[in-house]
Design a protein around this motif. Structure first.
Motif, short mmCIF file in Angstrom:
data_model
loop_
_atom_site.label_atom_id
_atom_site.label_comp_id
_atom_site.label_asym_id
_atom_site.label_seq_id
_atom_site.Cartn_x
_atom_site.Cartn_y
_atom_site.Cartn_z
N GLY A 64 61.70 26.71 56.46
CA GLY A 64 62.68 27.73 56.13
C GLY A 64 63.31 27.52 54.78
O GLY A 64 63.47 28.47 53.99
N THR A 103 64.19 29.58 61.02
CA THR A 103 65.54 29.26 61.51
C THR A 103 65.59 29.35 63.03
O THR A 103 66.14 28.46 63.70
CB THR A 103 66.56 30.22 60.89
OG1 THR A 103 66.51 30.13 59.46
CG2 THR A 103 67.97 29.88 61.36
N THR A 143 79.69 28.29 56.05
CA THR A 143 78.84 29.46 56.34
C THR A 143 79.68 30.73 56.43
O THR A 143 79.29 31.79 55.91
CB THR A 143 78.06 29.23 57.64
OG1 THR A 143 77.30 28.03 57.54
CG2 THR A 143 77.12 30.39 57.92
N VAL A 178 61.82 32.89 56.69
CA VAL A 178 63.12 32.21 56.79
C VAL A 178 63.74 32.44 58.16
O VAL A 178 64.19 31.49 58.83
CB VAL A 178 64.07 32.72 55.68
CG1 VAL A 178 65.48 32.16 55.90
CG2 VAL A 178 63.56 32.30 54.32
N ALA A 200 62.83 23.60 59.84
CA ALA A 200 63.92 23.82 58.88
C ALA A 200 63.43 23.61 57.45
O ALA A 200 63.84 24.33 56.53
CB ALA A 200 65.08 22.88 59.18
N THR A 240 73.02 27.73 57.23
CA THR A 240 72.66 27.88 58.65
C THR A 240 71.64 26.83 59.07
O THR A 240 71.75 26.23 60.15
CB THR A 240 72.11 29.29 58.91
OG1 THR A 240 73.10 30.25 58.57
CG2 THR A 240 71.74 29.45 60.37
N LEU A 241 70.64 26.60 58.21
CA LEU A 241 69.66 25.56 58.51
C LEU A 241 70.30 24.19 58.60
O LEU A 241 70.02 23.40 59.51
CB LEU A 241 68.56 25.57 57.44
CG LEU A 241 67.64 26.79 57.42
CD1 LEU A 241 66.76 26.75 56.18
CD2 LEU A 241 66.78 26.84 58.67
N LEU A 270 71.92 31.39 54.25
CA LEU A 270 70.63 31.02 54.84
C LEU A 270 70.45 29.50 54.84
O LEU A 270 70.04 28.91 55.84
CB LEU A 270 69.50 31.69 54.06
CG LEU A 270 69.53 33.22 53.99
CD1 LEU A 270 68.35 33.72 53.15
CD2 LEU A 270 69.48 33.83 55.38
#
Length: 422
Positions: free
Chosen positions: A170, A26, A381, A22, A167, A235-236, A232
């Motif tokens: 991830g 990222t 986020t 991951v 992505a 963020t992607l 997580l």
């Protein structure tokens, strides 16, 4: 004496592997989308350089050289029509000498590498080939007209595609981590503890494991896992949205530059063409004025005859000047060998320009939407991170009732993420 654990259990190794995937995906997606953004910005810079060079060349030809060439073409056409008549009267001889000498000295005083100084640009009795001159000027700057902003944009799109794939990897790793945290190996696949079992570390949890949680705590562990993976995933998404914003901004900037260049280029050509047509009208008015001058009281029959002769010459000259104006100010065609972008700018139509403006506005709208999504995802986020901190604190001190706070934070974070894409 109990020996210290020497190795991780399979579950912990799976957690480490998936979290590493991951994080790596990222970082890779961020780097690839950063490369795509760099390509997009390079495309904008190249497009601006190319458009600026194109407009400068059009200005040089149509604003600096073409008007003087038009004057000489008109003077030469007048001299050609007066040459057979120069011995028929003082007025015709005087007008012929003025026109021929003006054309001669203007050509002689012009640089050899200009439209007027190079006889190779003269085209029959229609003046000078302005578009051929523009093509030659453009061919003198291959380093500028050889720039290919579209290729830069395609390179950026390829980087963005790889970033999207990273992505996706991830996101897949996050999903796999969630599934692995909820899976217990079937009993038939479990082995009896070996004498060295005490050397295997099993209690460490890098992310919550509902599958191994104590009875009565699994729902809490599942909630904690959901809060844990939320930053997580967000963020992607934030990285991808930022990449889309960069592309839309680049396209909007390019379209704005192209529209501006088209307006400037078209304006320079049409301004010259209009000036040339006004010159033809002036010649036509001069013919009428000479006819009226021949009828004035006190004019001798000889002078009246000279004026009528000049009026006839001016009438035929007006037709020729209009043809010269149309030829020198014509729109480019495939045979003119000029740059395609310059050809589009010189022959742009209102409908074409309206479509380009609409496309530029569309790209601006896309950039604004992507910027709004990026802002909302950033807030989502941040809320998800705060929710995770509160969840860790609640579990650490054994206060289940405090889980309402991270639950509210996670709910608000999810709501912002949903709103971002509505």
């Amino acid at each position: 004496m109990t020996s210290r654990p020497q190795r991780f259990s399979l579950r912990i190794r799976v957690q480490i592997t998936l979290l590493a995937v991951v994080v790596g995906a990222t970082l890779l997606a961020g780097w690839q989308l950063s490369q795509s953004s760099g390509s997009y910005q390079s495309a904008v810079r190249e497009d601006l350089r190319r458009q600026a060079a194109m407009i400068e060349d059009i200005r040089k030809v149509y604003a600096d050289e073409a008007p003087r060439a038009l004057q000489v073409a008109v003077a030469q056409a007048r001299a050609d029509r007066l040459r057979p008549l120069r011995n028929q009267g003082r007025l015709a001889a005087s007008e012929y000498t003025l026109a021929s000498q003006f054309a001669f000295h203007m050509r002689r005083s012009s640089p050899r590498d200009s439209l007027l100084g190079n006889d190779g640009y003269r085209y029959q009795d229609l003046g000078y080939d302005v578009l051929r001159r523009l093509a030659d000027v453009q061919h003198d700057s291959p380093e500028l007209y050889g720039l290919d902003p579209d290729a830069r944009m395609r390179a950026g799109d390829r980087w963005a595609t790889w970033g999207l794939a990273a992505a996706g990897v991830g996101a897949g790793a996050v999903l796999a981590a969630v599934c692995a945290a909820n899976v217990v190996r079937p009993r038939r696949m479990q082995r009896a503890p070996a004498p060295s079992a005490s050397r295997v570390l099993r209690e460490l949890e890098l992310l919550p494991q509902p599958a191994t949680a104590r009875t009565g705590h699994r729902r809490g562990a599942l909630f904690h896992l959901s809060v844990f993976v939320l930053p997580l995933v967000l963020t992607l998404g934030q990285i991808l949205v930022a990449g889309a914003e960069q592309r839309a901004q680049a396209e909007a900037s390019r379209k704005a530059a192209q529209v501006s260049a088209s307006i400037d280029g078209y304006g320079l050509r049409t301004a010259f063409h209009t000036e040339a047509q006004q010159t033809a009208l002036a010649v036509e008015f001069a013919a009428t004025a000479r006819e009226l001058a021949s009828l004035d009281t006190g004019v001798s029959p000889r002078d009246a005859q000279d004026e009528r002769v000049l009026a006839a010459v001016e009438s035929t000259l007006a037709v020729r000047v209009r043809a010269i104006a149309d030829y020198m100010g014509r729109t480019p065609g495939p045979q003119d060998r000029i740059d395609a972008t310059a050809a589009n700018a010189l022959s742009v139509r209102p409908k074409t320009l309206s479509a380009a403006v609409a496309e530029q506005n569309h790209q601006v709208t896309l950039a604004e939407q992507a910027g709004r999504r990026s802002l909302l995802l950033s807030a989502a986020t941040a809320l998800a991170v705060v929710a995770e901190i509160l969840a860790v604190a609640a579990f650490a001190i054994g206060r289940p009732r405090w889980l309402w706070w991270p639950a509210l934070g996670a709910l608000a974070s999810t709501a912002l993420a949903v709103v971002a894409f509505i």
